[in-house]
Design an enzyme around this catalytic site. Structure first.
Site, PDB file in Angstrom:
ATOM      1  N   TYR A 172      33.418  26.079 125.256  1.00  0.00           N
ATOM      2  CA  TYR A 172      31.992  26.066 125.606  1.00  0.00           C
ATOM      3  C   TYR A 172      31.848  26.031 127.118  1.00  0.00           C
ATOM      4  O   TYR A 172      32.641  25.393 127.809  1.00  0.00           O
ATOM      5  CB  TYR A 172      31.323  24.836 124.960  1.00  0.00           C
ATOM      6  CG  TYR A 172      29.826  24.774 125.141  1.00  0.00           C
ATOM      7  CD1 TYR A 172      29.038  25.891 124.886  1.00  0.00           C
ATOM      8  CD2 TYR A 172      29.217  23.601 125.550  1.00  0.00           C
ATOM      9  CE1 TYR A 172      27.657  25.839 125.057  1.00  0.00           C
ATOM     10  CE2 TYR A 172      27.838  23.531 125.715  1.00  0.00           C
ATOM     11  CZ  TYR A 172      27.066  24.660 125.477  1.00  0.00           C
ATOM     12  OH  TYR A 172      25.703  24.601 125.643  1.00  0.00           O
ATOM     13  N   TYR A 182      26.174  17.302 127.348  1.00  0.00           N
ATOM     14  CA  TYR A 182      27.476  17.549 126.726  1.00  0.00           C
ATOM     15  C   TYR A 182      28.457  16.575 127.362  1.00  0.00           C
ATOM     16  O   TYR A 182      29.246  16.917 128.235  1.00  0.00           O
ATOM     17  CB  TYR A 182      27.890  18.997 126.967  1.00  0.00           C
ATOM     18  CG  TYR A 182      28.994  19.513 126.063  1.00  0.00           C
ATOM     19  CD1 TYR A 182      28.757  19.800 124.727  1.00  0.00           C
ATOM     20  CD2 TYR A 182      30.282  19.738 126.560  1.00  0.00           C
ATOM     21  CE1 TYR A 182      29.753  20.297 123.907  1.00  0.00           C
ATOM     22  CE2 TYR A 182      31.282  20.244 125.745  1.00  0.00           C
ATOM     23  CZ  TYR A 182      31.016  20.521 124.423  1.00  0.00           C
ATOM     24  OH  TYR A 182      32.016  21.017 123.620  1.00  0.00           O
TER      25      TYR A 182
HETATM   26  P1  NAD Z   1      31.841  22.449 112.903  1.00  0.00           P
HETATM   27  O1  NAD Z   1      31.272  21.132 112.540  1.00  0.00           O
HETATM   28  O2  NAD Z   1      31.692  23.577 111.935  1.00  0.00           O
HETATM   29  O3  NAD Z   1      33.390  22.377 113.232  1.00  0.00           O
HETATM   30  C1  NAD Z   1      34.052  21.267 113.787  1.00  0.00           C
HETATM   31  C2  NAD Z   1      35.113  20.870 112.782  1.00  0.00           C
HETATM   32  O4  NAD Z   1      36.049  19.986 113.375  1.00  0.00           O
HETATM   33  C3  NAD Z   1      34.539  20.147 111.562  1.00  0.00           C
HETATM   34  O5  NAD Z   1      34.908  20.849 110.388  1.00  0.00           O
HETATM   35  C4  NAD Z   1      35.228  18.788 111.616  1.00  0.00           C
HETATM   36  O6  NAD Z   1      35.497  18.300 110.343  1.00  0.00           O
HETATM   37  C5  NAD Z   1      36.502  19.147 112.354  1.00  0.00           C
HETATM   38  N1  NAD Z   1      37.233  18.024 112.962  1.00  0.00           N
HETATM   39  C6  NAD Z   1      36.755  17.053 113.785  1.00  0.00           C
HETATM   40  N2  NAD Z   1      37.766  16.218 114.131  1.00  0.00           N
HETATM   41  C7  NAD Z   1      38.892  16.688 113.528  1.00  0.00           C
HETATM   42  C8  NAD Z   1      40.248  16.259 113.502  1.00  0.00           C
HETATM   43  N3  NAD Z   1      40.651  15.165 114.163  1.00  0.00           N
HETATM   44  N4  NAD Z   1      41.146  16.970 112.780  1.00  0.00           N
HETATM   45  C9  NAD Z   1      40.757  18.073 112.090  1.00  0.00           C
HETATM   46  N5  NAD Z   1      39.492  18.531 112.086  1.00  0.00           N
HETATM   47  C10 NAD Z   1      38.569  17.848 112.799  1.00  0.00           C
HETATM   48  O7  NAD Z   1      31.183  22.817 114.310  1.00  0.00           O
HETATM   49  P2  NAD Z   1      31.347  24.056 115.303  1.00  0.00           P
HETATM   50  O8  NAD Z   1      30.250  23.873 116.283  1.00  0.00           O
HETATM   51  O9  NAD Z   1      31.460  25.332 114.590  1.00  0.00           O
HETATM   52  O10 NAD Z   1      32.713  23.744 116.057  1.00  0.00           O
HETATM   53  C11 NAD Z   1      33.850  24.586 116.038  1.00  0.00           C
HETATM   54  C12 NAD Z   1      34.344  24.819 117.462  1.00  0.00           C
HETATM   55  O11 NAD Z   1      33.369  25.591 118.153  1.00  0.00           O
HETATM   56  C13 NAD Z   1      34.529  23.545 118.278  1.00  0.00           C
HETATM   57  O12 NAD Z   1      35.672  23.674 119.095  1.00  0.00           O
HETATM   58  C14 NAD Z   1      33.288  23.524 119.142  1.00  0.00           C
HETATM   59  O13 NAD Z   1      33.450  22.777 120.324  1.00  0.00           O
HETATM   60  C15 NAD Z   1      33.155  24.999 119.416  1.00  0.00           C
HETATM   61  N6  NAD Z   1      31.848  25.425 119.967  1.00  0.00           N
HETATM   62  C16 NAD Z   1      30.687  25.145 119.312  1.00  0.00           C
HETATM   63  C17 NAD Z   1      29.463  25.538 119.851  1.00  0.00           C
HETATM   64  C18 NAD Z   1      28.169  25.238 119.138  1.00  0.00           C
HETATM   65  O14 NAD Z   1      27.100  25.363 119.744  1.00  0.00           O
HETATM   66  N7  NAD Z   1      28.201  24.878 117.871  1.00  0.00           N
HETATM   67  C19 NAD Z   1      29.429  26.232 121.073  1.00  0.00           C
HETATM   68  C20 NAD Z   1      30.633  26.523 121.726  1.00  0.00           C
HETATM   69  C21 NAD Z   1      31.840  26.105 121.170  1.00  0.00           C
END
Ligand code: NAD
Length: 286
Positions: A172, A182
């Site tokens: 991000y 954040y």
């Molecule tokens: P999401 O909730 O779908 O995914 C996050 C996942 O991480 C969840 O399934 C959670 O159970 C899992 N998780 C947390 N701790 C864990 C651990 N210790 N071991 C294994 N799994 C674990 O949300 P998302 O937003 O799709 O996130 C996915 C990626 O995308 C992340 O790296 C997030 O930072 C990144 N991201 C998200 C956004 C946004 O706006 N949603 C923007 C940029 C980047």
């Protein structure tokens, strides 16, 4: 034979991990997922009960098959690293082999090799706190769950990855620009993840012919993002200020992921690829 992918960080049908799984499945890959242990039961029972069937639908009308769901907690590398209270915790005691090393061993036993490794997980217990109010413990927990977890996954899965394989993670823009809200060291964790992408691309490329990239994704109202509390504001801001004034769909990130791990991207490694409607290119909001 088709490619086989292991996607760490899928626990519902709202996040980027799910969308990446779908794009890879649509391109013909076999899908294995790693699901955070505390979320495992509900994810598996929802899958079984058909709760995700509508969102399993692929462009050709078929439903995405997830060949196997592995329990995973990416903050623990080996069983010796797991503290007693976690071992005794009811949700964790109900499943086994969920450290990174054991998950890789299980995948090896079940399938031998994989071609694609996806890291789509992050966690920062103090994400709602400004950096100036973040504790050492909270900061290190964010780095452990969101950055080192990737180093560890790649380290343990590389031995079972076929040469020519590829890996991606999700980052991000808060790593390089100020995004108030954040917090908790999450901006630091993403900066580490992006820097590690370059070093890991070098090491995995030279030693194993494996490519390593990261997608800097725009805002999506996933479960994790809702926990931060400012996601609706970020989505509105992006819509108002990005070069492309449209909603960002998770599928657009999924499709870029499918491109990055396929041979069409055979010369791309060590890159941060923006999938954010171009918001990163703006100097001021207007
Ligand atoms: P999401 O909730 O779908 O995914 C996050 C996942 O991480 C969840 O399934 C959670 O159970 C899992 N998780 C947390 N701790 C864990 C651990 N210790 N071991 C294994 N799994 C674990 O949300 P998302 O937003 O799709 O996130 C996915 C990626 O995308 C992340 O790296 C997030 O930072 C990144 N991201 C998200 C956004 C946004 O706006 N949603 C923007 C940029 C980047």
């Amino acid at each position: 034979r088709g490619k086989r992918a292991f996607i760490a960080g899928v626990a519902d049908d709202n996040g980027y991990g799910w969308a990446i799984a779908k794009s890879l499945a649509a391109a013909g890959a076999e899908i294995l997922v790693g699901t955070w242990v505390p979320a495992l039961n509900i994810f598996e029972s929802s899958l079984r009960r058909g709760k995700f069937d509508a969102s399993r639908k692929l462009p050709d009308g078929s439903l995405m098959e997830i060949t196997k769901v592995y329990p995973l907690d990416a903050v623990y590398d080996t069983l010796e690293d797991v503290p007693e209270d976690v071992k005794a915790n009811k949700r964790y005691a109900g499943s086994s082999k969920w450290t990174v090393q054991e998950a890789a061993e299980s995948v090896k036993q079940d399938f031998g090799t994989i071609d694609i490794l996806v890291h789509s997980l992050a966690n920062g217990p103090e994400v709602t706190k400004p950096l100036l109010e973040t504790s050492r413990k909270g900061y290190l927990a964010a780095i452990s769950a969101s950055s080192y977890s990737y180093v560890s996954l790649l380290k343990h899965f590389i031995p079972i990855m076929n040469p020519g394989g590829a890996s991606i993670s999700l980052t991000y823009i808060a790593s390089e620009r100020i995004i108030p809200g954040y917090g908790g060291g999450m901006s630091s964790a993403k900066a580490a993840l992006e820097s590690d992408t370059r070093v890991l691309a070098f090491e995995a490329g030279r030693r194993h012919k494996i490519r390593v990239n990261t997608i800097s994704a725009g805002p999506l109202g996933s479960r994790a993002a809702k926990a931060i509390g400012f996601i609706d504001k970020m989505i509105d801001y992006s819509f108002a200020n990005a070069p492309l004034q449209k909603e960002l769909s998770a599928d657009e990130v999924g499709n870029t992921a499918a491109f990055l791990v396929c041979p069409l991207a055979s010369a791309i490694t060590g890159a941060v690829v923006y999938v954010d409607n171009g918001l990163n290119a703006m100097g001021v909001g207007i």
